[in-house]
Scaffold this active site. Structure first.
Site, PDB file in Angstrom:
ATOM      1  N   GLY A  46       0.841  -1.196   0.000  1.00 37.84           N
ATOM      2  CA  GLY A  46       0.000   0.000   0.000  1.00 37.84           C
ATOM      3  C   GLY A  46       0.874   1.242   0.000  1.00 37.84           C
ATOM      4  CD  GLN A  51       3.378   5.929   2.547  1.00 34.51           C
ATOM      5  OE1 GLN A  51       2.414   5.375   2.036  1.00 34.51           O
ATOM      6  NE2 GLN A  51       4.318   5.274   3.196  1.00 34.51           N
ATOM      7  CB  CYS A  94       4.971   2.371   7.381  1.00 34.90           C
ATOM      8  SG  CYS A  94       4.530   3.865   6.485  1.00 34.90           S
ATOM      9  CG  LEU A  95       6.471   0.993   1.357  1.00 37.03           C
ATOM     10  CD1 LEU A  95       5.939   1.255  -0.045  1.00 37.03           C
ATOM     11  CD2 LEU A  95       7.576  -0.050   1.322  1.00 37.03           C
ATOM     12  CG  HIS A 136      -0.908   1.546   7.277  1.00 38.54           C
ATOM     13  ND1 HIS A 136       0.026   1.013   8.136  1.00 38.54           N
ATOM     14  CD2 HIS A 136      -0.210   2.353   6.438  1.00 38.54           C
ATOM     15  CE1 HIS A 136       1.228   1.496   7.838  1.00 38.54           C
ATOM     16  NE2 HIS A 136       1.115   2.305   6.808  1.00 38.54           N
ATOM     17  CD  GLU A 137      -1.218   2.624   2.722  1.00 40.09           C
ATOM     18  OE1 GLU A 137      -0.746   3.770   2.615  1.00 40.09           O
ATOM     19  OE2 GLU A 137      -0.513   1.627   2.987  1.00 40.09           O
ATOM     20  CG  HIS A 140       0.221   7.040   5.294  1.00 36.77           C
ATOM     21  ND1 HIS A 140       1.368   7.513   5.900  1.00 36.77           N
ATOM     22  CD2 HIS A 140       0.420   5.710   5.132  1.00 36.77           C
ATOM     23  CE1 HIS A 140       2.204   6.502   6.098  1.00 36.77           C
ATOM     24  NE2 HIS A 140       1.656   5.385   5.654  1.00 36.77           N
TER      25      HIS A 140
HETATM   26 NI    NI Z   1       2.452   3.428   5.644  1.00 37.71          NI
END
Ligand code: NI
Length: 176
Positions: A46, A51, A94-95, A136-137, A140
């Site tokens: 995701g 991000q 998380c990236l 989660h997304e 963000h």
């Molecule tokens: Ni994340």
């Protein structure tokens, strides 16, 4: 399609609240392609627009396992319409916080409304990993990170670690 650099903790950009997308046009569709390219390259399941530094309410998800055909999903202006009282716990990563994982408790099921790439209003009832990933997304898009859902002690530890890494990576000053 372009792979864009992913913004890392503790960059304050990650704390911005993203703005709704007013029109789903060719630019938005192209940007979705960039998000997928960046997410697949990372690799992750995701990725939210913020991000890669774009404060727009948009995210991409692909939960296909290795070796399975790709299953790209785009969510524009997603909103959580309702969620289950029952909770579930997943180990999240998380990236933007590479190589850090922690268990997070969230509602088990969520119903999310969103626009698709044609600008059409859709609704999805998600459970399991998709429910967790969507929450989660969407977090963000509101400047919230998964580490905000863990204990203060653990969060402070990971923030300190990433702050130090960012410092060590910064170009050295002039040495005269
Ligand atoms: Ni994340």
């Amino acid at each position: 399609m372009t792979i864009r650099p992913i913004i890392l903790l503790p960059d304050p950009v990650l704390r911005q609240v993203s703005k709704p997308i007013e029109r789903v046009d060719e630019g938005v569709r192209k940007f979705a392609g960039d998000l997928f390219e960046t997410m697949y390259d990372a690799p992750g399941i995701g990725l939210a627009a913020i991000q890669v530094g774009a404060p727009r309410r948009m995210l991409v998800i692909d939960l296909a396992k290795e070796g399975e055909p790709k299953a790209p999903q785009v969510f524009i202006n997603p909103e959580i319409v309702s969620c289950a009282d029952e909770a579930s716990v997943y180990e999240e990563g998380c990236l933007s916080i590479p190589d850090y994982y922690a268990e997070v408790e969230r509602p088990k099921d969520v119903t999310v409304s969103y626009l698709d790439l044609e600008g059409k209003l859709q609704e999805i009832k998600a459970g399991g990993l998709l429910a967790t990933c969507l929450q989660h997304e969407i977090d963000h898009l509101n400047g919230v990170l998964f580490i905000d859902h863990i204990s203060r002690l653990k969060r402070d530890m990971v923030v300190r670690k990433f702050r130090k890494m960012a410092r060590d990576k910064a170009p050295a000053g002039m040495v005269g």
